[in-house]
Design an enzyme around this catalytic site. Structure first.
Site, mmCIF file in Angstrom:
data_model
loop_
_atom_site.group_PDB
_atom_site.id
_atom_site.type_symbol
_atom_site.label_atom_id
_atom_site.label_comp_id
_atom_site.label_asym_id
_atom_site.label_seq_id
_atom_site.Cartn_x
_atom_site.Cartn_y
_atom_site.Cartn_z
ATOM 1 N N TYR A 195 0.836 -1.197 0.000
ATOM 2 C CA TYR A 195 0.000 0.000 0.000
ATOM 3 C C TYR A 195 0.876 1.254 0.000
ATOM 4 O O TYR A 195 0.777 2.101 -0.888
ATOM 5 C CB TYR A 195 -0.897 -0.031 1.234
ATOM 6 C CG TYR A 195 -1.924 1.069 1.301
ATOM 7 C CD1 TYR A 195 -3.083 1.014 0.531
ATOM 8 C CD2 TYR A 195 -1.749 2.156 2.156
ATOM 9 C CE1 TYR A 195 -4.036 2.024 0.605
ATOM 10 C CE2 TYR A 195 -2.704 3.161 2.237
ATOM 11 C CZ TYR A 195 -3.841 3.087 1.462
ATOM 12 O OH TYR A 195 -4.786 4.086 1.538
ATOM 13 N N ASP A 196 1.762 1.339 0.990
ATOM 14 C CA ASP A 196 2.560 2.564 1.167
ATOM 15 C C ASP A 196 3.405 2.848 -0.068
ATOM 16 O O ASP A 196 3.456 3.984 -0.555
ATOM 17 C CB ASP A 196 3.502 2.430 2.370
ATOM 18 C CG ASP A 196 2.773 2.090 3.660
ATOM 19 O OD1 ASP A 196 1.545 1.938 3.631
ATOM 20 O OD2 ASP A 196 3.435 1.969 4.710
ATOM 21 N N GLU A 197 4.069 1.819 -0.566
ATOM 22 C CA GLU A 197 4.995 2.050 -1.676
ATOM 23 C C GLU A 197 4.251 2.283 -2.987
ATOM 24 O O GLU A 197 4.722 3.013 -3.855
ATOM 25 C CB GLU A 197 5.973 0.886 -1.811
ATOM 26 C CG GLU A 197 6.964 0.803 -0.660
ATOM 27 C CD GLU A 197 8.020 1.919 -0.662
ATOM 28 O OE1 GLU A 197 7.726 3.053 -1.047
ATOM 29 O OE2 GLU A 197 9.151 1.632 -0.268
ATOM 30 N N ASN A 224 -6.645 9.459 8.200
ATOM 31 C CA ASN A 224 -7.699 8.801 8.974
ATOM 32 C C ASN A 224 -9.069 9.470 8.902
ATOM 33 O O ASN A 224 -9.503 10.115 9.856
ATOM 34 C CB ASN A 224 -7.271 8.657 10.439
ATOM 35 C CG ASN A 224 -6.154 7.646 10.576
ATOM 36 O OD1 ASN A 224 -5.008 7.979 10.326
ATOM 37 N ND2 ASN A 224 -6.483 6.422 10.908
ATOM 38 N N PHE A 241 -14.674 -0.647 16.569
ATOM 39 C CA PHE A 241 -15.163 -0.355 17.920
ATOM 40 C C PHE A 241 -16.697 -0.223 17.916
ATOM 41 O O PHE A 241 -17.383 -0.745 18.801
ATOM 42 C CB PHE A 241 -14.552 0.954 18.455
ATOM 43 C CG PHE A 241 -13.092 0.858 18.860
ATOM 44 C CD1 PHE A 241 -12.430 -0.359 18.908
ATOM 45 C CD2 PHE A 241 -12.389 2.006 19.218
ATOM 46 C CE1 PHE A 241 -11.091 -0.441 19.288
ATOM 47 C CE2 PHE A 241 -11.054 1.940 19.607
ATOM 48 C CZ PHE A 241 -10.397 0.718 19.637
ATOM 49 N N PRO A 333 2.162 2.837 12.276
ATOM 50 C CA PRO A 333 2.765 4.028 12.856
ATOM 51 C C PRO A 333 2.246 4.316 14.265
ATOM 52 O O PRO A 333 1.072 4.062 14.562
ATOM 53 C CB PRO A 333 2.355 5.146 11.890
ATOM 54 C CG PRO A 333 1.384 4.569 10.946
ATOM 55 C CD PRO A 333 1.408 3.088 11.054
HETATM 56 N N1 LIG Z 1 -10.541 6.610 4.065
HETATM 57 C C1 LIG Z 1 -9.335 7.025 4.477
HETATM 58 O O1 LIG Z 1 -9.166 7.452 5.629
HETATM 59 C C2 LIG Z 1 -8.193 6.996 3.517
HETATM 60 C C3 LIG Z 1 -6.924 7.260 4.037
HETATM 61 C C4 LIG Z 1 -5.840 7.271 3.158
HETATM 62 C C5 LIG Z 1 -6.042 7.008 1.810
HETATM 63 N N2 LIG Z 1 -7.276 6.728 1.328
HETATM 64 C C6 LIG Z 1 -7.406 6.446 -0.112
HETATM 65 O O2 LIG Z 1 -8.592 7.015 -0.609
HETATM 66 C C7 LIG Z 1 -9.157 6.179 -1.624
HETATM 67 C C8 LIG Z 1 -10.596 5.805 -1.255
HETATM 68 O O3 LIG Z 1 -10.583 5.193 0.025
HETATM 69 P P1 LIG Z 1 -11.900 4.590 0.691
HETATM 70 O O4 LIG Z 1 -11.713 4.730 2.148
HETATM 71 O O5 LIG Z 1 -13.107 5.125 0.045
HETATM 72 O O6 LIG Z 1 -11.741 3.048 0.301
HETATM 73 P P2 LIG Z 1 -12.872 1.916 0.077
HETATM 74 O O7 LIG Z 1 -12.180 0.608 0.188
HETATM 75 O O8 LIG Z 1 -14.038 2.144 0.938
HETATM 76 O O9 LIG Z 1 -13.322 2.165 -1.420
HETATM 77 C C9 LIG Z 1 -12.512 1.877 -2.505
HETATM 78 C C10 LIG Z 1 -13.375 1.522 -3.685
HETATM 79 O O10 LIG Z 1 -12.495 1.162 -4.755
HETATM 80 C C11 LIG Z 1 -13.006 0.015 -5.398
HETATM 81 N N3 LIG Z 1 -11.893 -0.712 -5.999
HETATM 82 C C12 LIG Z 1 -10.843 -1.298 -5.377
HETATM 83 N N4 LIG Z 1 -10.033 -1.868 -6.285
HETATM 84 C C13 LIG Z 1 -10.581 -1.616 -7.508
HETATM 85 C C14 LIG Z 1 -10.221 -1.941 -8.830
HETATM 86 N N5 LIG Z 1 -9.126 -2.659 -9.092
HETATM 87 N N6 LIG Z 1 -11.006 -1.532 -9.843
HETATM 88 C C15 LIG Z 1 -12.133 -0.806 -9.590
HETATM 89 N N7 LIG Z 1 -12.540 -0.487 -8.359
HETATM 90 C C16 LIG Z 1 -11.769 -0.879 -7.323
HETATM 91 C C17 LIG Z 1 -13.713 -0.790 -4.306
HETATM 92 O O11 LIG Z 1 -14.693 -1.645 -4.852
HETATM 93 C C18 LIG Z 1 -14.305 0.323 -3.451
HETATM 94 O O12 LIG Z 1 -15.620 0.640 -3.893
HETATM 95 C C19 LIG Z 1 -8.230 4.981 -1.739
HETATM 96 O O13 LIG Z 1 -7.286 5.200 -2.755
HETATM 97 C C20 LIG Z 1 -7.525 4.972 -0.402
HETATM 98 O O14 LIG Z 1 -6.265 4.335 -0.512
HETATM 99 C C21 LIG Z 1 -8.350 6.704 2.156
#
Ligand SMILES: NC(=O)c1ccc[n+]([C@@H]2O[C@H](COP(=O)([O-])OP(=O)(O)OC[C@H]3O[C@@H](n4cnc5c(N)ncnc54)[C@H](O)[C@@H]3O)[C@@H](O)[C@H]2O)c1
Length: 375
Positions: A195-197, A224, A241, A333
């Site tokens: 994920y991070d990288e 978050n 929780f 972290p």
């Molecule tokens: N929510 C947070 O606090 C947070 C924090 C850091 C980063 N992010 C980033 O924000 C973005 C959205 O996060 P979220 O919390 O809504 O995540 P989530 O998991 O709730 O939603 C992600 C969506 O992407 C879709 N998805 C995943 N892989 C896919 C693919 N290969 N093709 C098509 N659709 C795909 C899933 O079906 C899902 O509907 C992500 O990139 C996540 O890494 C979120």
């Protein structure tokens, strides 16, 4: 929030959508009449990204709507909230895996958001290759789309890539709170590295497409986010929780309770993301979160217990257990807290919802979505 008029899940959502639209008069104004594609729009952040744009159309721009296309692989099915919106003529749903070339049917898009990734640590450690594919290959297809549009003389107006605060890894104490310039302390081989990288490489791709090809792509680094739309089964700490509360069980703490986080309510965050999309500088990354309060997992659990008591008559307590997943805490972290001055000064990002109010809204929302384990 006034507790007398905000006492059920529907009114929480309505109030949040209204406040996002009020905050985005300029940005949604600029997007009216344009086409917006949200990859990963069926997820947690999609819940308010999609609904706020449609709320804008309904309440402020009926004759000149934002035309929203949600592109998602819907691996966990189409969520009920999205199914309920399919009659909206300004919404199109496309089933697609972003790690494959974009479907020809997406047509011309003016704004693109890449939010398609597995985002929960529990799930990305289970599906690391799919996580990297979505963040790297999926991003590359979207950047190539923007580059192609520019070459055709139909340039996109903005693209947003969802990076993460995880790109900072486990910051050294002198880098807390963490500004965008901090380079990170990250393992490239540990259990969270997929994920991070991939987020880090994603940002490198964005910067170079911005500089070399003139693609107006910007990056968000969410810290978050929580709130309505976050599935109670997602495996992140707040829904975990709250799920214990909803099931009438004790709250299970899988760490010693000391790791600290700042939690940003999703309505504040979504307003910030649209500000980056429309007003952010190309090739730039913006922290989106809140600076205070930084609270420990033990304090967070205490707040959830007392809100559970007030709202639902919960009688449980907090107990400590070890995760069955041996990697659960590896590279987790200890503290995560952003500097948000860049988004504040450049974009007018201004998060307002306190942790107590945000948790209360979230628990009311979970309370109203009890029957849907996938909420
Ligand atoms: N929510 C947070 O606090 C947070 C924090 C850091 C980063 N992010 C980033 O924000 C973005 C959205 O996060 P979220 O919390 O809504 O995540 P989530 O998991 O709730 O939603 C992600 C969506 O992407 C879709 N998805 C995943 N892989 C896919 C693919 N290969 N093709 C098509 N659709 C795909 C899933 O079906 C899902 O509907 C992500 O990139 C996540 O890494 C979120």
């Amino acid at each position: 929030m006034n507790s007398t008029d905000q006492d059920n899940a529907a009114s929480v959502v309505e109030h949040d959508l209204e406040s996002i639209c009020n905050d985005l008069t300029d940005e949604f104004g600029a997007m009216s009449g344009r086409r917006l594609m949200i990859a990963g729009g069926a997820g947690f952040l999609g819940y308010y990204l999609v609904q706020s744009a449609l709320h804008w159309n309904r309440t402020r721009s009926r004759s000149n709507p934002i035309r929203v296309t949600v592109l998602d692989n819907f691996v966990r099915g189409t969520p009920a909230w999205l199914t309920a919106l399919t009659a909206d003529p300004s919404l199109t749903l496309l089933t697609h895996d972003v790690s494959l070339p974009l479907p020809a049917g997406i047509g011309r898009q003016d704004f693109l958001i890449h939010a398609a990734s597995i985002a929960s640590p529990t799930y990305y450690r289970r599906y690391p290759i799919e996580t990297m594919d979505a963040n790297i290959n999926g991003l590359r297809f979207m950047l190539d789309y923007c580059d192609g549009a520019r070459k055709r003389g139909e340039p996109v107006e903005g693209m947003l890539f969802y990076s993460s605060s995880e790109i900072y890894g486990d910051p050294s104490p002198d880098a807390i709170p963490t500004p965008e310039g901090y380079r990170g302390y990250v393992s490239c081989t540990g259990p969270r590295a997929c994920y991070d990288e991939s987020k880090r490489f994603g940002e490198t791709l964005c910067v170079n497409f911005a500089q070399q090809r003139g693609v107006p792509v910007k990056m968000a680094r969410p810290f978050n986010n929580y709130g309505p739309g976050l599935k109670i089964t997602d495996g992140r700490v707040i829904p975990d929780f709250v799920r214990n509360v909803m099931e009438g069980r004790d709250i299970i703490m899988l760490s010693d309770g000391s790791p600290k986080r700042t939690f940003c309510y999703v309505a504040d965050a979504v307003a910030g993301y649209y500000k980056i999309l429309v007003k952010g500088r190309s090739g730039e990354a913006y922290n989106i979160g809140v600076e205070t309060p930084e609270i420990s997992m033990a304090e967070l659990a205490g707040k959830v217990v007392s809100l559970g008591r007030d709202l639902f008559g919960y009688e449980g307590k907090v107990v400590r257990e070890q995760s069955r997943d041996a990697d659960y805490l590896i590279d987790n972290p200890n503290r995560r807290c952003p500097v948000i001055a860049k988004a504040r000064t450049e974009l007018g990002y201004d998060p307002k919802v306190t942790i107590d109010d945000g948790l209360r809204r979230s628990m009311l929302w979970y309370g109203g979505n009890r029957q849907a384990s996938e909420a």
